[in-house]
Design a protein around this motif. Structure first.
Motif, PDB file in Angstrom:
ATOM      1  N   LEU A 121       0.713   2.375   2.792  1.00 43.69           N
ATOM      2  CA  LEU A 121       0.399   3.245   1.671  1.00 43.69           C
ATOM      3  C   LEU A 121      -1.058   3.039   1.270  1.00 43.69           C
ATOM      4  O   LEU A 121      -1.537   1.908   1.265  1.00 43.69           O
ATOM      5  N   ALA A 122      -1.752   4.103   0.931  1.00 40.05           N
ATOM      6  CA  ALA A 122      -3.120   3.993   0.417  1.00 40.05           C
ATOM      7  C   ALA A 122      -3.005   3.743  -1.082  1.00 40.05           C
ATOM      8  O   ALA A 122      -2.468   4.569  -1.816  1.00 40.05           O
ATOM      9  N   LEU A 123      -3.481   2.588  -1.546  1.00 37.19           N
ATOM     10  CA  LEU A 123      -3.313   2.176  -2.936  1.00 37.19           C
ATOM     11  C   LEU A 123      -4.653   2.062  -3.649  1.00 37.19           C
ATOM     12  O   LEU A 123      -5.605   1.502  -3.104  1.00 37.19           O
ATOM     13  N   THR A 143      -5.440 -10.323  -5.080  1.00 36.15           N
ATOM     14  CA  THR A 143      -4.276 -10.569  -4.230  1.00 36.15           C
ATOM     15  C   THR A 143      -3.483 -11.770  -4.723  1.00 36.15           C
ATOM     16  O   THR A 143      -2.382 -12.019  -4.268  1.00 36.15           O
ATOM     17  N   GLN A 144      -4.046 -12.511  -5.664  1.00 39.18           N
ATOM     18  CA  GLN A 144      -3.352 -13.632  -6.286  1.00 39.18           C
ATOM     19  C   GLN A 144      -2.997 -13.248  -7.711  1.00 39.18           C
ATOM     20  O   GLN A 144      -3.786 -12.595  -8.396  1.00 39.18           O
ATOM     21  N   GLY A 145      -1.833 -13.636  -8.178  1.00 41.76           N
ATOM     22  CA  GLY A 145      -1.432 -13.294  -9.534  1.00 41.76           C
ATOM     23  C   GLY A 145      -0.927 -11.869  -9.606  1.00 41.76           C
ATOM     24  O   GLY A 145      -0.405 -11.314  -8.642  1.00 41.76           O
ATOM     25  N   CYS A 146      -1.109 -11.236 -10.757  1.00 37.16           N
ATOM     26  CA  CYS A 146      -0.526  -9.920 -11.030  1.00 37.16           C
ATOM     27  C   CYS A 146      -1.602  -8.846 -11.128  1.00 37.16           C
ATOM     28  O   CYS A 146      -2.612  -9.033 -11.803  1.00 37.16           O
ATOM     29  N   SER A 147      -1.376  -7.724 -10.457  1.00 35.28           N
ATOM     30  CA  SER A 147      -2.276  -6.575 -10.495  1.00 35.28           C
ATOM     31  C   SER A 147      -1.460  -5.298 -10.426  1.00 35.28           C
ATOM     32  O   SER A 147      -0.304  -5.308  -9.998  1.00 35.28           O
ATOM     33  N   TYR A 148      -2.067  -4.186 -10.845  1.00 37.14           N
ATOM     34  CA  TYR A 148      -1.438  -2.877 -10.740  1.00 37.14           C
ATOM     35  C   TYR A 148      -2.225  -1.999  -9.789  1.00 37.14           C
ATOM     36  O   TYR A 148      -3.452  -2.022  -9.776  1.00 37.14           O
ATOM     37  N   VAL A 149      -1.491  -1.211  -8.995  1.00 35.02           N
ATOM     38  CA  VAL A 149      -2.095  -0.242  -8.095  1.00 35.02           C
ATOM     39  C   VAL A 149      -1.329   1.074  -8.230  1.00 35.02           C
ATOM     40  O   VAL A 149      -0.207   1.103  -8.748  1.00 35.02           O
ATOM     41  N   GLN A 150      -1.968   2.146  -7.760  1.00 30.81           N
ATOM     42  CA  GLN A 150      -1.328   3.460  -7.768  1.00 30.81           C
ATOM     43  C   GLN A 150      -1.528   4.078  -6.397  1.00 30.81           C
ATOM     44  O   GLN A 150      -2.646   4.120  -5.895  1.00 30.81           O
ATOM     45  N   PRO A 151      -0.441   4.567  -5.776  1.00 32.48           N
ATOM     46  CA  PRO A 151      -0.625   5.288  -4.516  1.00 32.48           C
ATOM     47  C   PRO A 151      -1.510   6.507  -4.767  1.00 32.48           C
ATOM     48  O   PRO A 151      -1.309   7.212  -5.754  1.00 32.48           O
ATOM     49  N   TRP A 152      -2.488   6.740  -3.918  1.00 37.54           N
ATOM     50  CA  TRP A 152      -3.496   7.763  -4.202  1.00 37.54           C
ATOM     51  C   TRP A 152      -2.922   9.165  -4.299  1.00 37.54           C
ATOM     52  O   TRP A 152      -3.475  10.013  -4.967  1.00 37.54           O
ATOM     53  N   ASN A 153      -1.797   9.456  -3.652  1.00 34.11           N
ATOM     54  CA  ASN A 153      -1.259  10.811  -3.725  1.00 34.11           C
ATOM     55  C   ASN A 153       0.085  10.890  -4.463  1.00 34.11           C
ATOM     56  O   ASN A 153       0.790  11.867  -4.347  1.00 34.11           O
ATOM     57  N   HIS A 207       3.080   3.763 -10.734  1.00 39.57           N
ATOM     58  CA  HIS A 207       2.293   2.539 -10.821  1.00 39.57           C
ATOM     59  C   HIS A 207       3.101   1.408 -10.216  1.00 39.57           C
ATOM     60  O   HIS A 207       4.295   1.273 -10.499  1.00 39.57           O
ATOM     61  N   ILE A 208       2.435   0.598  -9.416  1.00 35.06           N
ATOM     62  CA  ILE A 208       3.100  -0.497  -8.715  1.00 35.06           C
ATOM     63  C   ILE A 208       2.505  -1.819  -9.181  1.00 35.06           C
ATOM     64  O   ILE A 208       1.295  -2.010  -9.129  1.00 35.06           O
ATOM     65  N   MET A 209       3.372  -2.709  -9.649  1.00 38.98           N
ATOM     66  CA  MET A 209       2.949  -4.055 -10.032  1.00 38.98           C
ATOM     67  C   MET A 209       3.070  -4.954  -8.800  1.00 38.98           C
ATOM     68  O   MET A 209       4.139  -5.041  -8.193  1.00 38.98           O
ATOM     69  N   LEU A 210       1.961  -5.575  -8.440  1.00 35.94           N
ATOM     70  CA  LEU A 210       1.953  -6.535  -7.342  1.00 35.94           C
ATOM     71  C   LEU A 210       1.819  -7.938  -7.919  1.00 35.94           C
ATOM     72  O   LEU A 210       1.000  -8.173  -8.809  1.00 35.94           O
ATOM     73  N   VAL A 211       2.621  -8.860  -7.428  1.00 40.42           N
ATOM     74  CA  VAL A 211       2.501 -10.265  -7.806  1.00 40.42           C
ATOM     75  C   VAL A 211       2.293 -11.044  -6.510  1.00 40.42           C
ATOM     76  O   VAL A 211       3.154 -11.021  -5.626  1.00 40.42           O
ATOM     77  N   ASP A 212       1.138 -11.683  -6.405  1.00 41.10           N
ATOM     78  CA  ASP A 212       0.752 -12.421  -5.204  1.00 41.10           C
ATOM     79  C   ASP A 212       0.874 -11.564  -3.940  1.00 41.10           C
ATOM     80  O   ASP A 212       1.296 -12.018  -2.891  1.00 41.10           O
ATOM     81  N   GLY A 213       0.508 -10.280  -4.074  1.00 43.88           N
ATOM     82  CA  GLY A 213       0.487  -9.380  -2.931  1.00 43.88           C
ATOM     83  C   GLY A 213       1.807  -8.706  -2.599  1.00 43.88           C
ATOM     84  O   GLY A 213       1.876  -7.921  -1.667  1.00 43.88           O
TER      85      GLY A 213
END
Length: 140
Positions: A22-24, A32-42, A47-53
């Protein structure tokens, strides 16, 4: 969890943009460490919460994403309860909003949570424990 595991737990299908990934796009500071949010471009409103990738939670705030039961942004809490039956529970917050929580029997550490204004849904989320529990979006 990997996105294939998220698809199974959420009972939704995330279609890769090209190839197998997926393109995020990062939302805020990305790590890539800890918690981050990404959104698929299309995928607007996802919204996707990533924890440690790894995917820990997916929040859906759009009218075109449906669950395997056909539940969408405009469905009612009663619809959700009707489709997911005994494995779902309705709770009311202090602010008067309702939350329907579905516990998939095949994925006991995951939840599908539907947030509503008591009439229609305005958001739903899928995720693992404990990241799915906070009422508001936010990393633990």
């Amino acid at each position: 969890m990997h996105y294939k595991e998220a698809e199974k737990a959420a009972r939704i299908r995330l279609v890769p943009v090209e190839g197998n990934e997926l393109a995020l796009l990062p939302l805020g500071n990305f790590s890539t460490q800890g918690c981050s949010y990404v959104q698929p471009w299309n995928f607007y409103g996802v919204h996707i919460m990533l924890v440690d990738g790894y995917i820990a939670r997916i929040d859906i705030k759009n009218s075109y994403t449906k669950t395997d039961k056909g539940i969408t942004y405009y469905s009612s809490p009663a619809d959700v309860k009707g489709y997911y039956g005994k494995n779902s529970q309705i709770t009311t917050s202090k602010k008067g909003s309702e939350k329907v929580t579905f516990k998939p029997p095949e994925a006991p550490n995951h939840r599908l949570v539907f947030h509503s204004n008591a009439l229609t849904l305005h958001r739903f989320s899928i995720g693992r424990l404990p990241e799915i529990e906070p009422e508001e979006n936010g990393c633990l």
